[in-house]
Scaffold this active site. Sequence first.
Site, PDB file in Angstrom:
ATOM      1  N   GLU A  36       0.065 -15.927 -26.258  1.00 47.29           N
ATOM      2  CA  GLU A  36      -1.069 -15.575 -27.120  1.00 47.29           C
ATOM      3  C   GLU A  36      -1.608 -16.835 -27.786  1.00 47.29           C
ATOM      4  O   GLU A  36      -0.845 -17.598 -28.376  1.00 47.29           O
ATOM      5  CB  GLU A  36      -0.645 -14.561 -28.173  1.00 47.29           C
ATOM      6  N   GLY A  42      -3.180  -9.054 -30.563  1.00 44.37           N
ATOM      7  CA  GLY A  42      -4.505  -8.846 -29.998  1.00 44.37           C
ATOM      8  C   GLY A  42      -5.564  -8.611 -31.066  1.00 44.37           C
ATOM      9  O   GLY A  42      -5.331  -8.754 -32.267  1.00 44.37           O
ATOM     10  N   CYS A  44      -7.238  -5.780 -31.947  1.00 39.55           N
ATOM     11  CA  CYS A  44      -7.280  -4.528 -32.716  1.00 39.55           C
ATOM     12  C   CYS A  44      -6.723  -4.672 -34.125  1.00 39.55           C
ATOM     13  O   CYS A  44      -7.387  -4.303 -35.097  1.00 39.55           O
ATOM     14  CB  CYS A  44      -6.567  -3.419 -31.955  1.00 39.55           C
ATOM     15  N   HIS A 442      -6.885  27.826 -43.516  1.00 39.53           N
ATOM     16  CA  HIS A 442      -8.091  27.864 -44.352  1.00 39.53           C
ATOM     17  C   HIS A 442      -7.799  27.174 -45.678  1.00 39.53           C
ATOM     18  O   HIS A 442      -6.733  27.378 -46.265  1.00 39.53           O
ATOM     19  CB  HIS A 442      -8.493  29.318 -44.600  1.00 39.53           C
TER      20      HIS A 442
END
Length: 459
Positions: A36, A42, A44, A442
Amino acid sequence: MTHPEGYDLVVLGSGAPGKLLAWALASSGKRAAVVERRYIGGSCPNIACLPSKNVIHSAKAADTFRHGGAFGIADRGWKVDMTAVRDRKRKMVDGLVELHLEKYRASGAELVMGEGRFVAPKTIEVELNEGGSRTLRGEVVVIDTGSRARLDDTLGLAESKPLTHVEALDLDEIPGHLIVLGGGYVGLELAQAFRRFGSRVTVVERNKALIHREDPDVTEEIERLLRDEGVEVLTGTALHRVEGTSGRSVRLETSRGSIEGTHLLVAGGRTPNTDGIGLEKAGVETNEHGHVKVDDHLRTTAEGVWAAGDCAGSPHFTHIGEDDFRVLLANLTGGDRVTTGRQVPYCLFTDPELARVGLSEREARERGVQYRLAKIPMNAVLRARTLSETRGFFKALVEKNGDRILGFTAFGPDAGEVLAVVQVAMLAGLPYTALRDAVLTHPTMAEGLAGLFSSVPSR
């Protein structure tokens, strides 16, 4: 070239599919290394998905303060501090990076920080960030280099030093007038966020509609949302030339005249990070868009070399990268898994959110698929009324002569969470009646699914 060090697995790039594969194989006793150059984990967790949602949530908090009076809360005496917004985001990123480092330590996978490039088949030379170099050779090599924001060759655009999402998410000031080039996911999320922070915002989109591949009722609702919040939206607008420097003063010459602002954000698509990494020396071919050529098992044109994620042309979502990992892991451990036929859920993290899975009406018509349409407004969902957030709708496509759910779209609060309920039903092959007749709590947003699927027209 120094003598290569041998590994069972070498991954170039540390995005979702590659890092997950390295951790999995290293945990099972394989020798695995991930190369890397900058962002551990990465894009994200560092500069894209998670940082943007962090900043977007700060913008939602600002919007809540701005409308506090509607909730019985005094709305005076507050201001947005962009330095604090940035620091909150950075603190989250630091925590995510540490989480990744712990994953490397626990799994035994090696993280090699440096610039990697192929120098021979299955062989990568790394110019180490700390100085010196290493050469790694893998029995299996995975290319996972991701993508970057695309800058086209419009006259003066590159010279204006525009923001991409990377720089926009690290601003410590509120732009006076932010011009956003591109009416796609990234552009719209950041346009709304910076408008809520207090910027004047103009979105310039060359197509006739925002997120133009979506259904007309979706694009119309999204455009209405932005306009209602004070964002200027210019669709069907071609860019001819850019003058000035972003962060000071920029001037855009377009098919609809001149537009002047203080900051320019480019959000017009992605380019795969496949240039300059020596693919030709590895026998790895790319297509006309620069993506690594892969088959439906993610194998490249070179024996023993695989590719995954954005750089391989997979849909540009972290959740698809994670599924690419599952494809790779299965195929490298004796299984047989492909990328074709999988569901690709979409979510636009504006407020409210837009979420979709399966066929849209546009796609169904293009494919000649007949369907029954069910649609209810968000004000029919009682939970939305308790939140005073009744903008939007639910809609579903059900097969014409059966009960299978073909597609689902939600524009409203927590749309991404509601989407998962329908997606699981689709994956399980449940008829729409299972959701219509379910006892749903609900008052929740998901409860609205009962009302939606009760409105499916009879055969």
